[in-house]
Design a protein around this motif. Sequence first.
Motif, short mmCIF file in Angstrom:
data_model
loop_
_atom_site.label_atom_id
_atom_site.label_comp_id
_atom_site.label_asym_id
_atom_site.label_seq_id
_atom_site.Cartn_x
_atom_site.Cartn_y
_atom_site.Cartn_z
N TYR A 213 7.51 31.64 17.52
CA TYR A 213 7.31 33.09 17.67
C TYR A 213 8.69 33.73 17.75
O TYR A 213 9.36 33.64 18.77
N THR A 214 9.09 34.38 16.68
CA THR A 214 10.47 34.87 16.59
C THR A 214 10.59 36.39 16.61
O THR A 214 11.63 36.94 16.24
N GLU A 215 9.54 37.08 17.04
CA GLU A 215 9.65 38.53 17.19
C GLU A 215 10.69 38.85 18.26
O GLU A 215 10.80 38.15 19.27
N LYS A 216 11.43 39.90 18.06
CA LYS A 216 12.53 40.24 18.97
C LYS A 216 12.06 40.41 20.41
O LYS A 216 12.76 40.01 21.36
N ASN A 217 10.87 40.99 20.58
CA ASN A 217 10.37 41.23 21.93
C ASN A 217 10.26 39.95 22.75
O ASN A 217 10.43 39.98 23.98
N ALA A 218 9.94 38.84 22.10
CA ALA A 218 9.81 37.57 22.84
C ALA A 218 11.13 37.21 23.52
O ALA A 218 11.15 36.80 24.70
N TYR A 219 12.23 37.37 22.80
CA TYR A 219 13.55 37.08 23.38
C TYR A 219 13.90 38.09 24.47
O TYR A 219 14.40 37.71 25.54
N TYR A 243 20.67 36.04 19.25
CA TYR A 243 21.82 36.59 18.53
C TYR A 243 21.83 36.12 17.07
O TYR A 243 22.21 36.88 16.17
N ALA A 244 21.39 34.89 16.86
CA ALA A 244 21.36 34.36 15.49
C ALA A 244 20.43 35.17 14.59
O ALA A 244 20.66 35.26 13.38
N LEU A 245 19.40 35.78 15.19
CA LEU A 245 18.43 36.54 14.40
C LEU A 245 18.65 38.05 14.47
O LEU A 245 18.47 38.76 13.48
N TYR A 246 19.06 38.52 15.64
CA TYR A 246 19.08 39.97 15.87
C TYR A 246 20.42 40.49 16.39
O TYR A 246 20.49 41.63 16.85
N GLY A 247 21.44 39.67 16.31
CA GLY A 247 22.74 40.08 16.83
C GLY A 247 23.29 41.33 16.17
O GLY A 247 23.97 42.14 16.81
N SER A 248 22.99 41.51 14.89
CA SER A 248 23.53 42.66 14.16
C SER A 248 22.91 43.98 14.63
O SER A 248 23.51 45.04 14.46
N GLU A 249 21.72 43.91 15.24
CA GLU A 249 21.08 45.14 15.69
C GLU A 249 21.07 45.28 17.21
O GLU A 249 20.71 46.35 17.73
N ASP A 250 21.44 44.25 17.92
CA ASP A 250 21.44 44.33 19.39
C ASP A 250 22.60 43.50 19.93
O ASP A 250 22.54 42.27 19.99
N ASN A 251 23.66 44.21 20.32
CA ASN A 251 24.86 43.53 20.79
C ASN A 251 24.79 43.07 22.24
O ASN A 251 25.72 42.44 22.74
N ARG A 252 23.68 43.37 22.90
CA ARG A 252 23.56 42.92 24.29
C ARG A 252 23.58 41.40 24.40
O ARG A 252 24.02 40.85 25.40
N TYR A 253 23.07 40.74 23.36
CA TYR A 253 22.96 39.28 23.44
C TYR A 253 24.31 38.61 23.64
O TYR A 253 24.46 37.71 24.47
N ILE A 254 25.31 39.05 22.88
CA ILE A 254 26.64 38.46 23.04
C ILE A 254 27.18 38.75 24.44
O ILE A 254 27.84 37.92 25.07
N PRO A 282 33.80 40.28 11.23
CA PRO A 282 35.05 40.92 11.66
C PRO A 282 35.00 42.44 11.75
O PRO A 282 35.92 43.04 12.32
N ASN A 283 33.98 43.07 11.23
CA ASN A 283 33.89 44.53 11.29
C ASN A 283 32.91 45.02 12.36
O ASN A 283 32.44 46.15 12.31
N ASN A 284 32.63 44.16 13.31
CA ASN A 284 31.72 44.50 14.40
C ASN A 284 32.52 44.99 15.59
O ASN A 284 33.17 44.21 16.30
N ALA A 285 32.49 46.30 15.83
CA ALA A 285 33.30 46.89 16.90
C ALA A 285 32.92 46.35 18.27
O ALA A 285 33.78 46.14 19.13
N GLN A 286 31.62 46.12 18.49
CA GLN A 286 31.17 45.67 19.81
C GLN A 286 31.74 44.30 20.16
O GLN A 286 32.00 44.01 21.34
N LEU A 287 31.96 43.47 19.16
CA LEU A 287 32.54 42.15 19.42
C LEU A 287 33.96 42.29 19.96
O LEU A 287 34.36 41.54 20.87
N TYR A 288 34.70 43.23 19.43
CA TYR A 288 36.06 43.45 19.94
C TYR A 288 36.02 44.04 21.35
O TYR A 288 36.88 43.74 22.20
N PHE A 289 35.01 44.87 21.61
CA PHE A 289 34.86 45.38 22.97
C PHE A 289 34.63 44.22 23.94
O PHE A 289 35.24 44.15 25.01
#
Length: 404
Positions: A213-219, A243-254, A282-289
């Motif tokens: 079950y890989t819907e985002k809500n489960a995580y 993060y492997a599935l939804y990291g691009s849309e939700d930076n909270r995981y990192i 490399p163009n993910n601003a939140q990762l640099y934050f």
Amino acid sequence: MKKISAILGVCLLASGSAFAQKSLVKEVDRDFKNNPENYPETVRKLTPAFTNEESANDPFTYVVPGKAAFEYFAKKGIKAQMGQNVNKKQLGEAPLQGFEYLCKALPLDSLPDEKGKIKPKYSKDIIKTIGENYTNFQNAALFLWEAEDYANAVKAWELYVTLPQNPTFANAIKAPADTIVREIYYNMGIGNSLCQNNEAALENFKTAIALGYTEKNAYDYAISAASQLQNYAEMAAISEQAYALYGSEDNRYIGFMINDLIDKKEFAKASALIDKYIAEDPNNAQLYFVKGVVSDAEGKPEESMAAYKQALTIDDTNANANMQYGYKLYQKACDMDQNETSDMKASEYNEFRSTKVDPMLREAATYLEKAYQLDDNMTDARSVLRSIYYNLNDEENLKRVENM
């Protein structure tokens, strides 16, 4: 003889009581068969039989209400599906009660008789009844959910997903597909959460994820349950999967992953992990934050400022990066003012303030203003701005900020 007669009288009384309770069970059995829809009221008549030593150890005492509960559910369930008004909580509880009664009967049906022989009389029928009514646990859960009895809904679903693995009933039941089972574990997790049973919720969400079950809500719900339990290691582990599935849309995981490593003071691992994700994106601003947060935790202010600045170079609307970069500039200005001016004359100090400290404070203010503009929940930004404008003797902006 009087003593013997008294004892005999007690024995006859006890025997008569047991006979009465067994007769009661047979009478109630007839009532169930004549009107199965009266099950909730009729089953109360059996209360004396459940407590009498003789009848309480007779499997028939439990077979009767067990089968009646399932029959009641079948009759009333049809009416509910037709839109008729029924007590859905009472209806949903019936299969749970039926299962409980029949499971109480099973071991009693395998007790040795007075000759030491085991002659099961009801066991095959019990197992058959549970097998035939297996899908009703799923239906019961839905009725209980509608009645907002989430705890019992979870119990019904739990029977639905676990009975196929129970060796007693496995041959009488066809297991549902994994696609159905994983959704049910997810639903169970929601039910646990609504009952504030976060430990069970976490386990059920994890099981749902493990089954595909890989819907985002489960995580997200699993992380929330782990957070309520203050289980930061679990938060990090689930976040890594998410993060492997939804990291691009939700930076909270990192952030959850990094926070766990920071809490453990495993800064090298945290730094290596964030560098790995930056290399991949490399163009993910939140990762640099986040890289800036790691450097801050390590006590490396210059590296943290560089990371926050890089985040803003990529995305100047990152509220967190604006807040942290502005705050670091403010701290740097304050440190300069405190540490580099002790031996200065008044004229030298005024020059230093006007050319070094004040410009840095004004620069810090621009980032903090933007942070608060982007996210007015950042009350820390407003607090620092008040301090900056006070130090700059800027009454106009100080009043404005105080009225924000």
